[in-house]
Design a protein around this motif. Structure first.
Motif, PDB file in Angstrom:
ATOM      1  N   ASN A 342       0.912  -1.194  -0.110  1.00  0.00           N
ATOM      2  CA  ASN A 342       0.091   0.296   0.043  1.00  0.00           C
ATOM      3  C   ASN A 342       0.957   1.439   0.100  1.00  0.00           C
ATOM      4  OD1 ASN A 342      -2.466   1.485   0.146  1.00  0.00           O
ATOM      5  ND2 ASN A 342      -2.064   1.498   2.422  1.00  0.00           N
ATOM      6  N   LEU A 343       0.293   2.145  -0.738  1.00  0.00           N
ATOM      7  CA  LEU A 343       0.935   3.638  -0.778  1.00  0.00           C
ATOM      8  C   LEU A 343      -0.153   4.488  -0.623  1.00  0.00           C
ATOM      9  CD1 LEU A 343       3.093   5.643  -0.997  1.00  0.00           C
ATOM     10  CD2 LEU A 343       3.204   5.594  -3.369  1.00  0.00           C
ATOM     11  N   ASN A 344      -0.392   5.013   0.511  1.00  0.00           N
ATOM     12  CA  ASN A 344      -1.641   5.923   0.589  1.00  0.00           C
ATOM     13  C   ASN A 344      -1.167   7.269   1.176  1.00  0.00           C
ATOM     14  OD1 ASN A 344      -4.057   6.925   0.981  1.00  0.00           O
ATOM     15  ND2 ASN A 344      -5.083   5.187   2.183  1.00  0.00           N
ATOM     16  N   LEU A 345      -1.302   8.476   0.202  1.00  0.00           N
ATOM     17  CA  LEU A 345      -1.001   9.625   0.648  1.00  0.00           C
ATOM     18  C   LEU A 345      -2.343  10.515   0.227  1.00  0.00           C
ATOM     19  CD1 LEU A 345       2.254  10.137  -1.610  1.00  0.00           C
ATOM     20  CD2 LEU A 345       1.856   9.343   0.782  1.00  0.00           C
ATOM     21  N   SER A 346      -3.518   9.888   0.461  1.00  0.00           N
ATOM     22  CA  SER A 346      -4.740  10.357   0.275  1.00  0.00           C
ATOM     23  C   SER A 346      -5.333  11.454   1.325  1.00  0.00           C
ATOM     24  CB  SER A 346      -5.961   9.361  -0.168  1.00  0.00           C
ATOM     25  OG  SER A 346      -6.250   8.927   1.109  1.00  0.00           O
ATOM     26  N   HIS A 347      -6.233  12.263   0.790  1.00  0.00           N
ATOM     27  CA  HIS A 347      -6.769  13.373   1.797  1.00  0.00           C
ATOM     28  C   HIS A 347      -5.578  14.053   2.564  1.00  0.00           C
ATOM     29  CE1 HIS A 347     -11.229  12.310   1.915  1.00  0.00           C
ATOM     30  NE2 HIS A 347     -10.533  11.074   1.190  1.00  0.00           N
ATOM     31  N   ASN A 348      -4.760  14.937   1.729  1.00  0.00           N
ATOM     32  CA  ASN A 348      -3.676  15.934   2.100  1.00  0.00           C
ATOM     33  C   ASN A 348      -3.966  17.131   1.119  1.00  0.00           C
ATOM     34  OD1 ASN A 348      -1.949  14.652   4.300  1.00  0.00           O
ATOM     35  ND2 ASN A 348      -2.090  13.056   2.775  1.00  0.00           N
ATOM     36  N   SER A 349      -3.053  17.916   1.052  1.00  0.00           N
ATOM     37  CA  SER A 349      -2.975  19.072   0.478  1.00  0.00           C
ATOM     38  C   SER A 349      -1.757  19.077  -0.728  1.00  0.00           C
ATOM     39  CB  SER A 349      -2.857  20.438   1.289  1.00  0.00           C
ATOM     40  OG  SER A 349      -4.063  20.379   2.089  1.00  0.00           O
ATOM     41  N   LEU A 350      -1.363  17.925  -1.095  1.00  0.00           N
ATOM     42  CA  LEU A 350      -0.275  17.827  -1.815  1.00  0.00           C
ATOM     43  C   LEU A 350      -0.581  18.430  -3.301  1.00  0.00           C
ATOM     44  CD1 LEU A 350       0.620  14.013  -1.002  1.00  0.00           C
ATOM     45  CD2 LEU A 350       1.894  15.989  -0.408  1.00  0.00           C
ATOM     46  N   ASN A 351       0.449  19.189  -3.976  1.00  0.00           N
ATOM     47  CA  ASN A 351       0.220  19.590  -5.217  1.00  0.00           C
ATOM     48  C   ASN A 351       1.158  19.312  -6.146  1.00  0.00           C
ATOM     49  OD1 ASN A 351       2.566  21.236  -4.566  1.00  0.00           O
ATOM     50  ND2 ASN A 351       1.109  22.789  -3.588  1.00  0.00           N
ATOM     51  N   GLY A 352       1.532  19.887  -7.238  1.00  0.00           N
ATOM     52  CA  GLY A 352       2.591  19.365  -8.357  1.00  0.00           C
ATOM     53  C   GLY A 352       2.036  18.331  -9.097  1.00  0.00           C
ATOM     54  N   THR A 353       3.033  17.438  -9.761  1.00  0.00           N
ATOM     55  CA  THR A 353       2.474  16.474 -10.728  1.00  0.00           C
ATOM     56  C   THR A 353       2.635  15.155 -10.180  1.00  0.00           C
ATOM     57  OG1 THR A 353       4.597  16.445 -11.597  1.00  0.00           O
ATOM     58  CG2 THR A 353       3.079  17.884 -12.591  1.00  0.00           C
ATOM     59  N   LEU A 354       2.035  13.998 -10.710  1.00  0.00           N
ATOM     60  CA  LEU A 354       2.701  12.644 -10.443  1.00  0.00           C
ATOM     61  C   LEU A 354       3.772  12.464 -11.247  1.00  0.00           C
ATOM     62  CD1 LEU A 354       1.999   9.953  -8.866  1.00  0.00           C
ATOM     63  CD2 LEU A 354       0.391   9.385 -10.786  1.00  0.00           C
ATOM     64  N   PRO A 355       5.040  12.137 -10.390  1.00  0.00           N
ATOM     65  CA  PRO A 355       6.377  12.193 -11.502  1.00  0.00           C
ATOM     66  C   PRO A 355       6.169  10.679 -12.009  1.00  0.00           C
ATOM     67  CG  PRO A 355       6.696  12.561  -8.846  1.00  0.00           C
ATOM     68  CD  PRO A 355       5.172  12.132  -9.049  1.00  0.00           C
ATOM     69  N   VAL A 356       6.906  10.849 -13.134  1.00  0.00           N
ATOM     70  CA  VAL A 356       7.056   9.667 -14.317  1.00  0.00           C
ATOM     71  C   VAL A 356       7.810   8.621 -13.616  1.00  0.00           C
ATOM     72  CG1 VAL A 356       7.167  11.208 -16.331  1.00  0.00           C
ATOM     73  CG2 VAL A 356       9.086  10.625 -15.412  1.00  0.00           C
ATOM     74  N   GLU A 357       8.394   8.779 -12.497  1.00  0.00           N
ATOM     75  CA  GLU A 357       9.269   7.956 -11.577  1.00  0.00           C
ATOM     76  C   GLU A 357       8.288   6.826 -10.887  1.00  0.00           C
ATOM     77  OE1 GLU A 357      12.230  11.190 -12.199  1.00  0.00           O
ATOM     78  OE2 GLU A 357       9.886  10.815 -11.786  1.00  0.00           O
TER      79      GLU A 357
END
Length: 852
Positions: A342-357
């Motif tokens: 699992n990688l869960n970063l939901s329900h935050n205020s993150l911005n920018g893009t989803l990196p190609v990495e």
């Protein structure tokens, strides 16, 4: 003779072996009582019969075995109180009786004569009362495990147990949420061999004493989750540098994560979720290079996610959801190639893009970055995450086209791209995702043809609303046919405009016809069957299919009609036929309401309507009926509260089944509230209106009281009515008793009550629930300290050593369900959760519970 397939009763003749010293029958299939002749073998020193199906009591005659040093009878069906003669066996060194049905309390002087006792494990029983104060005399005790019982009171001084290496008190009712509850931790400083300290799921309050940092250098585990501990996390805890597992979840800790957490260089499991922690994540956490799992969700952390987390190269599970992290997702996150669960970063205020990495996470099963402020295009490299099963990107500002590489995620079962700014067409190759059972692309700017194969064949499995330029697809989607220029991808603008004009004219003509017919047939539904549905059936066919509506085929009845099981020979299938009782006041209105509600809704968790019948019966009376898919496993009511004549143990639901059913019902309500062009309020959600198919998948039914909400500027509004709203007592929200306004919050209340009923096994209208003592308040009072006593007794398995992690996860799931049920059923409508958040929380709970 351990670990064989021996069965039957242990022969009475075993008692003739007068010189027998050791008898081990572990892990077989023996049943019946322990033969009384065994208690006459005075030479016995080891008696081990664990993991069988033995029943009955342990008699007082056990006191004859003066040489007994090892007695292991765990994981059987033994009952009664532990005999008093057992406590006089001064030679007894090891006693294991976990996972049975023993009850009663332990005598206060229990340990006075057990001077040789080294290990005792009696968890998973119904033993209650306080921990005997004489435990301080058991100076040779090394292992003390009383988890999953009902012990109460204060834990006394344990400082004399200098050889103690394992202390497990979890899942009891110890403590009283007071300042002195954890004072005994200071006495554990003398236990220099202590390796494991497990105090989870009790009622310990107060602050965590600084002495927690002065414990044994051997300490590898501290579990304090699900208690009432408050205050800050003491800096001294970081002195336990050999810790492998630290679990402080679901308490009331405040303040910051101490920077000295960086000392935990052997740490593998770190749980801080569901507290009131705040501040930035210390960079020093990057020193925890052995981390396998970290969860800090549902706190108030802020700032940027530090790049130092790139040092966690052994990490399988990361959950930072439900905080206020900002800035871009550090690219170092995507260097964690070990991430698989699992990688869960939901329900935050993150911005920018989803990196190609992101493509480097080839082993990742779940990626949830929903409800942030991410933008830009979804990178094509997402297709390299070939083991992805759950992908949720909804509630962001992603733009551009859906990458065609998503079709490379062969194991994908859940995909949510809704509420973004995606444009272009739906990639046709997504039809090849054979495991995809949920697809949500609603509220974007997609256009063009909707594919026809794969998940797109089932209109109930996809949501495409809010994309006004989509066309085609299966008929149940009710989309306009694609103009020839769209299908040929032509750029001839004038031709396209002409076709659109023609379509508009045709639609207006059809709309006029429908309006005309609806005025002509005031009481008749305009329900129209698609090509996948049956054509409209006659009264004669329904009469024949039910053997004249025989009572032997009656499977249910309600306010406005009865439901019969029928067999349609033309289709070679069983169906459920709801015959409307037109003699009842409001029956016609109920029929029309149900038709209107079911006209355009299609979802995998709604009972599928096949056709309807509006005719005259053999006596010349008006006849109306709806025909639905037949649900072989009946209603949820039957499974939660089987009638007295049903003794089949198959009519019970384990926690996995209940969790799946709750998720199914939530998914249905989420669709009704947010996935329909015009929001639908069910108004009568209860176990009787939840049906189960062959695979125990839940389907919501009975829309006789349903309401369509008006929508202004995309915002659904309550709908008033001059008629008295009925609903069902116990499930209808309190505000319905004071006004006639129905709302989505009313459905949420009913859902919350249903969840609490599924966990406790109690109906909300039972005699005990009067005035303010309703099901919500009953559960709320027991939520933090008395939960096990109100739970349905069939839910929690009894603990064994090998299943401790699973059982802990299982109980966390129950706590999560109750938390959601309580949040949905609060009295004030404005304070209730919405079904979007409910669905997200439930899916997270399900993922964590079922991940192993």
């Amino acid at each position: 003779m351990s670990s064989n397939n021996l069965y039957g009763r242990i022969p009475m003749e075993i008692g003739t072996l007068k010189k027998l010293e050791k008898l081990s029958l572990n892990k077989n299939n023996y049943s019946g009582e322990i033969p009384s002749s065994i208690w006459n073998i005075s030479s016995l020193s080891i008696l081990s019969m664990g993991y069988n199906y033995l029943e009955g009591k342990i008699p007082e005659e056990i006191g004859k075995l003066k040489s007994l040093s090892g007695f292991a009878i765990g994981a059987n069906k033994l009952s009664g109180e532990l005999p008093s003669s057992l406590y006089n066996l001064s030679s007894l060194a090891i006693f294991f009786a976990a996972e049975n049905q023993f009850h009663g309390s332990l005598p206060s002087d229990m340990f006075s004569n057990l001077i040789s006792l080294q290990e005792i494990g009696i968890g998973g029983n119904q033993i209650s009362g306080p921990i005997p104060t004489s435990i301080s005399n058991a100076s040779s005790l090394q292992l003390f495990d009383i988890g999953y019982c009902s012990f109460v009171g204060k834990v006394s001084n344990l400082g004399n147990l200098k050889d103690l290496y394992w202390l497990n008190l979890n899942y009891n009712h110890l403590g009283s949420n007071s300042a002195l509850d954890l004072d005994f931790i200071t006495s554990l400083v003398n236990c220099t061999e202590l390796e494991s300290l497990v105090l989870s799921s009790n009622n310990f309050g107060g602050v965590l004493p600084n002495s927690i940092g002065n414990l044994s250098a051997q300490l590898t585990e501290i579990s304090l989750d699900f208690n009432q501990i408050h205050g800050t996390i003491p800096e001294t805890i970081c002195n336990n540098t050999n810790l492998i597992d630290l679990d402080l979840e679901y308490n009331h800790f405040t303040g910051f994560i101490p920077n000295s957490f960086g000392k935990f260089q052997k740490m593998q499991l770190l749980g801080l979720s569901a507290n009131n922690l705040m501040g930035e994540i210390p960079i020093s956490l990057g020193n925890l290079t052995q981390l396998v799992e970290i969860s800090i969700s549902k706190n108030m952390f802020y700032g940027k996610i530090p790049p130092s987390i790139g040092n966690w190269q052994n990490l399988l599970y990361l959950d930072f959801s439900g905080n206020n992290f900002s800035g871009a997702i550090p690219v170092e996150v995507f260097s964690l190639s070990s991430l698989s669960t699992n990688l869960n970063l939901s329900h935050n205020s993150l911005n920018g893009t989803l990196p190609v990495e992101v493509g480097a996470l080839g082993n990742l099963g779940t990626l949830d970055i929903s409800n942030n402020s991410l933008s830009g295009q979804i990178p094509m490299t997402i297709g390299k995450c070939t083991r992805m099963e759950y992908l949720d990107l909804h509630g962001n500002s992603f733009s551009g086209m859906i990458p065609s590489s998503i079709a490379s995620l062969k194991g994908l079962s859940h995909l949510d791209l809704s509420r973004n700014n995606l444009s272009g067409s739906i990639p046709t190759d997504m039809q090849r995702l054979s495991f995809l059972t949920y697809l949500n692309v609603s509220f974007n700017m997609l256009e063009g043809k909707v594919p026809l194969e794969g998940v797109f064949k089932d209109a109930t499995a996809i949501s495409i609303v809010g994309n006004n330029k989509l066309c085609g697809g299966v008929l149940q989607l009710h989309l306009a046919p694609c103009p020839a220029n769209v299908m040929a991808r032509s750029n001839h603008h004038n031709l396209k405009l002409g076709i659109i004009v023609i379509c508009v004219v045709v639609c207006l003509i059809l709309l006029s016809i429908v309006v005309f017919l609806s005025k002509k047939k005031k009481r008749t539904s305009s329900l129209t069957a698609s090509t996948n549905q049956l054509s409209m059936v006659s009264y004669q066919i329904l009469h024949h299919s039910t053997q004249g509506f025989s009572t032997s085929n009656l499977i249910g009845s309600g306010s406005f009609g009865s439901v019969y099981k029928g067999f349609l020979e033309s289709e070679h299938k069983f169906v459920a036929i709801k015959v409307i009782n037109l003699q009842m006041s409001g029956a016609h209105k109920s029929f029309i309401a149900e038709c209107n509600a079911l006209k355009f809704i299609r979802h995998r968790n709604l009972v599928k309507i096949l056709t309807c019948c509006s005719s005259i019966d053999y006596s010349g009376q008006e006849f109306k009926a709806l025909v639905f898919e037949y649900m072989p496993n009946g209603s949820l009511e039957k499974w939660l509260h089987p009638s007295a004549e049903i003794t089949d143990r198959l009519y019970t639901l384990d926690l996995t089944q209940r969790l799946n059913i709750v998720v199914d019902v939530a998914s249905a309500l989420h669709y009704l509230h947010y996935g329909c062009e015009q929001p639908v309020v069910h108004c009568d959600l209860k176990p009787e209106n939840v049906l189960l198919d062959d695979d125990m998948v839940a389907h919501v039914t009975d829309f006789g009281l349903a309401r369509l909400l008006s929508v202004t500027n995309g915002d659904p509004h309550n709908q008033s009515s001059t008629t008295v709203f009925k609903g069902t007592i116990g499930y209808a929200p309190p505000e319905y008793g004071m006004s006639c306004e129905v709302s989505m919050q009313g459905d949420v209340y009913s859902f919350g009550i249903l969840v609490l009923e599924m966990v406790t096994g109690r109906r909300p209208m039972e005699e005990m629930f009067k005035d303010d003592n309703n099901l919500h308040n009953y559960v709320k009072m027991a939520y933090s300290h008395n939960l096990l006593e109100i739970m349905d007794s069939t839910l929690l398995p009894k603990q064994t050593g090998k299943e401790e992690k699973y059982t802990k996860k299982l109980t966390m799931c129950v706590f999560s369900l109750i938390r959601i049920g309580l949040a949905c059923s609060v009295e004030s409508p404005n304070e209730r959760m919405n079904m979007a958040d409910v669905t997200r929380e439930l899916n997270l709970t399900k993922d964590v519970f079922l991940q192993d």
